[in-house]
Motif scaffolding. Sequence first.
Motif, PDB file in Angstrom:
ATOM      1  N   GLU A   1     -11.869   0.863 -12.593  1.00  0.00           N
ATOM      2  CA  GLU A   1     -11.081   0.550 -11.388  1.00  0.00           C
ATOM      3  C   GLU A   1      -9.586   0.581 -11.700  1.00  0.00           C
ATOM      4  N   PHE A   2      -9.190   0.083 -12.866  1.00  0.00           N
ATOM      5  CA  PHE A   2      -7.781   0.189 -13.288  1.00  0.00           C
ATOM      6  C   PHE A   2      -7.334   1.648 -13.253  1.00  0.00           C
ATOM      7  N   LEU A   3      -8.143   2.496 -13.878  1.00  0.00           N
ATOM      8  CA  LEU A   3      -7.789   3.914 -13.990  1.00  0.00           C
ATOM      9  C   LEU A   3      -7.742   4.591 -12.623  1.00  0.00           C
ATOM     10  N   ARG A   4      -8.675   4.199 -11.742  1.00  0.00           N
ATOM     11  CA  ARG A   4      -8.678   4.769 -10.391  1.00  0.00           C
ATOM     12  C   ARG A   4      -7.400   4.387  -9.638  1.00  0.00           C
ATOM     13  N   VAL A   5      -7.025   3.119  -9.705  1.00  0.00           N
ATOM     14  CA  VAL A   5      -5.816   2.655  -9.024  1.00  0.00           C
ATOM     15  C   VAL A   5      -4.587   3.366  -9.593  1.00  0.00           C
ATOM     16  N   ALA A   6      -4.493   3.438 -10.916  1.00  0.00           N
ATOM     17  CA  ALA A   6      -3.339   4.083 -11.550  1.00  0.00           C
ATOM     18  C   ALA A   6      -3.242   5.557 -11.163  1.00  0.00           C
ATOM     19  N   SER A   7      -4.368   6.234 -11.104  1.00  0.00           N
ATOM     20  CA  SER A   7      -4.331   7.677 -10.818  1.00  0.00           C
ATOM     21  C   SER A   7      -4.184   7.987  -9.335  1.00  0.00           C
ATOM     22  N   THR A   8      -4.557   7.061  -8.447  1.00  0.00           N
ATOM     23  CA  THR A   8      -4.473   7.361  -7.014  1.00  0.00           C
ATOM     24  C   THR A   8      -3.227   6.789  -6.351  1.00  0.00           C
ATOM     25  N   THR A   9      -2.864   5.559  -6.672  1.00  0.00           N
ATOM     26  CA  THR A   9      -1.709   4.947  -6.011  1.00  0.00           C
ATOM     27  C   THR A   9      -0.534   4.713  -6.959  1.00  0.00           C
TER      28      THR A   9
END
Length: 153
Positions: A106-114
Amino acid sequence: MKRPFSILAPMLFGFAAALPANAATSGTKEEAVALMGRAVERIQQVGVDQAYKEFSDPKGSFVDRDLYVFCLNMDGVMLTHGSNRALIGLNQKTLKDSDGKTFIAEFLRVASTTGEGWVDYRWANPQTKKIGSKSSFVKKVGNDMCAVGVYLK
């Protein structure tokens, strides 16, 4: 005859004096964001390699009470950690919290999307050793993702 306030006042003031000391043992969301800002500045000043060495020093200036900086590459490999150096070099992408949430993913998803944001999960507090609610401010920094977490009350 003593007045009720004169009896209660020492107890009330003693309790109030203890509050700041207890509050000071835990960082706030504002302090986490500020620490992240300092970490990003440090990376820009000295480069990733030197900054990550500094972030991993448990007695350094990037560890403040229960706040610390940690960074992973976008594959989920821990690159630096202010609280647990043993995690460095390990792929954490599938790591689950006590509720089964893959929070690193989830950290990586947030960093890469927003680019940045908060992620909530359950984790052991290094000071109390108890599982509790934690929220980490994550930020994409260059090719990596860095974060600072806050243990919630």
